[in-house]
Design a protein around this motif. Structure first.
Motif, short mmCIF file in Angstrom:
data_model
loop_
_atom_site.label_atom_id
_atom_site.label_comp_id
_atom_site.label_asym_id
_atom_site.label_seq_id
_atom_site.Cartn_x
_atom_site.Cartn_y
_atom_site.Cartn_z
N SER A 265 -1.66 47.94 3.48
CA SER A 265 -0.24 47.79 3.18
C SER A 265 0.63 48.55 4.17
O SER A 265 1.72 48.08 4.55
CB SER A 265 0.03 48.28 1.76
N LEU A 266 0.18 49.72 4.61
CA LEU A 266 0.95 50.52 5.56
C LEU A 266 0.96 49.89 6.94
O LEU A 266 2.00 49.80 7.61
CB LEU A 266 0.37 51.94 5.62
N VAL A 267 -0.19 49.42 7.40
CA VAL A 267 -0.31 48.92 8.77
C VAL A 267 0.46 47.62 8.96
O VAL A 267 0.85 47.29 10.08
CB VAL A 267 -1.80 48.77 9.15
N THR A 268 0.69 46.89 7.89
CA THR A 268 1.50 45.67 8.00
C THR A 268 2.84 45.97 8.65
O THR A 268 3.33 45.22 9.50
CB THR A 268 1.70 45.04 6.61
N THR A 269 3.46 47.08 8.27
CA THR A 269 4.75 47.47 8.86
C THR A 269 4.59 47.84 10.33
O THR A 269 5.42 47.45 11.17
CB THR A 269 5.36 48.64 8.07
N LEU A 270 3.55 48.58 10.67
CA LEU A 270 3.35 48.96 12.06
C LEU A 270 3.16 47.73 12.94
O LEU A 270 3.69 47.65 14.04
CB LEU A 270 2.13 49.88 12.17
N ASN A 271 2.40 46.75 12.45
CA ASN A 271 2.19 45.53 13.21
C ASN A 271 3.47 44.72 13.33
O ASN A 271 3.79 44.18 14.40
CB ASN A 271 1.10 44.69 12.56
N ALA A 272 4.22 44.64 12.23
CA ALA A 272 5.47 43.88 12.26
C ALA A 272 6.43 44.47 13.30
O ALA A 272 7.09 43.73 14.04
CB ALA A 272 6.11 43.88 10.88
N GLN A 273 6.49 45.81 13.37
CA GLN A 273 7.41 46.44 14.31
C GLN A 273 6.98 46.21 15.76
O GLN A 273 7.79 45.89 16.63
CB GLN A 273 7.50 47.94 14.02
#
Length: 440
Positions: A265-273
């Motif tokens: 769930s956390l890495v989804t944001t890192l990848n999106a950015q």
């Protein structure tokens, strides 16, 4: 006699800190450089997309699926790669990873259609698999838990450094090399940014050692001091898993599975950015100058570089993890909401700064948790499994956000998806901490 004993204790403490400082200066800066190049080769497609998608005729959905191929290759070999590193040693395995991924990244300049680009990204993921969990495992050979958040934080800080570096130079490379020898600028970018991994991979073979016992730069007494510190650290670890249980039974425990889902769930944001950040910036800048877009996109990772050392230092100093993790994720949530809802570019840029800084600070603190749940024997597979779960989140987020963008003609729906997963990550992390605190 009491005074001499006290003096010996003080001297031992000084020696321990001196040894750990020596190790930090020896291996962390080099691993930091490897991390920068690794992450740069992973995310430079986000900058290439500013002109590559048009040249190859890629929609947002197809571009997301192409990114999925990278993570498919990475996830498929994540755990086996970490187990092979534990068997063959970091010096050989990390060097192999770097050389092959650098060649694959540079070869991306040769792609000619969607299928060839997807194949190149799959090979890049396949060859790079195991690098991040391998380095995280490698740190456990050298640092006790009390110092690991700072070591993790320095290495994780390489990712915003790579983002800032990539944002700054990728646009310049593409603008300045456009048409050179009849090739598009994004092709030259992949070549120029891929070759440093090959060079550093060769250097790593001669520079790294598999562990303290193999190092020639530590004296015998320093090795003994370090091993005593690490043994004492292992003795302090809570007996959350039985030492005789199989590796498989440990990595499939509910606590570990929930932690893996929290990282997903956390890495989804890192990848999106990293994947969509340049495109989002160009959208609110209304500019088609790749150099200008790159310079503005570099602001968020530069802010992260300032914030991360303070955050992990605070976490280590207070020996506190879950509240630092929660607060960092909350900052990332606020950031996405600003990007989605703000009506002016400055507020949206502030939102990107909050999201990038919060997510990276959260990731640095997050990686202090897995070793508390796994025995030493299970850590290679466990860390690989958790990291692979995060990469699977990255694999899903690319096509998901691209599809939602094509469906709604806006990034808002995809970013709401990333925000919801951040809130889920907070809830799952607290569940894991509470479960780990219960008596066995």
């Amino acid at each position: 006699m009491p005074n001499s004993v006290a003096a010996g204790i003080v001297q031992a403490a000084v020696d321990k800190e001196a040894v750990l400082r020596k190790i930090s200066w020896r291996i962390v800066p080099f691993l930091f450089a490897l991390y920068v190049i690794s992450f740069l080769d992973r995310i430079n497609i986000g900058f290439g997309a500013l002109s590559m998608n048009r040249d190859l005729g890629l929609s947002a959905t197809v571009y997301g699926l192409v990114n999925f191929m990278f993570y498919l290759g990475y996830v498929s070999c994540e755990v086996p790669s970490n187990l092979l590193m534990a068997r063959l040693g970091a010096r050989i395995w990390l060097s192999r990873i770097m050389i092959t991924w650098g060649l694959a990244s540079a070869a991306t300049m040769l792609v000619w259609n969607t299928a060839s680009l997807a194949g190149a990204r799959f090979l890049l993921g396949l060859f790079e698999a195991g690098f991040v969990p391998g380095v995280l495992l490698y740190l456990t050979y050298w640092f006790p838990d009390t110092h690991r958040a700072r070591a993790n934080g320095v290495l994780m800080m390489s990712q915003p450094v790579a983002m800032a570096l990539g944002a700054t130079i990728s646009g310049v490379i593409m603008d300045s090399s456009q048409g050179l020898l009849g090739l598009a600028g994004w092709r030259w970018m992949f070549l120029v940014e891929g070759l440093p991994a090959v060079i550093l991979g060769i250097v790593a073979y001669f520079y790294l050692t598999d562990g303290p016992r193999q190092s020639r730069w530590l004296s015998h007494d320093e090795v003994e001091t370090l091993e005593n510190v690490l043994a004492e650290d292992r003795g302090k670890a809570p007996a959350v898993v039985g030492p005789r249980r199989s590796i498989w039974s440990q990595i499939t425990e509910p606590k570990v599975l929930l932690l893996a889902l929290a990282y997903f769930s956390l890495v989804t944001t890192l990848n999106a950015q990293s994947t969509w950040g340049p495109t989002i910036v160009r959208g609110f800048m209304h500019s088609y100058s790749l150099t200008k877009v790159g310079l503005v996109a570099a602001v968020a990772p530069i802010c992260t570089i300032v914030l991360m050392p303070l955050w992990v230092w605070s976490s280590d100093r207070r020996a506190e993890r879950i509240w630092h993790l929660t607060a960092a994720i909350a900052v990332a949530v606020i950031g996405w909401l600003l990007v989605i809802l703000a009506l002016n570019p400055i507020s949206q840029l502030i939102g990107l700064c909050c999201t990038t800084g919060g997510a990276f600070c959260a990731m640095a603190v997050f990686w202090t948790l897995p070793q508390k749940l796994l025995s030493a024997e299970a850590r290679p597979a466990g860390i690989g499994f958790i990291n692979a779960s995060g990469l699977f989140g990255s694999a899903i987020s690319g096509p998901m956000i691209g599809w939602l963008h094509d469906l709604t003609h806006s990034f808002a729906a995809g970013l709401f998806y990333a925000t919801a997963l951040l809130l889920l990550s907070i809830a799952l992390s607290w569940s894991v901490v509470r479960m780990a605190a219960r008596p066995a």
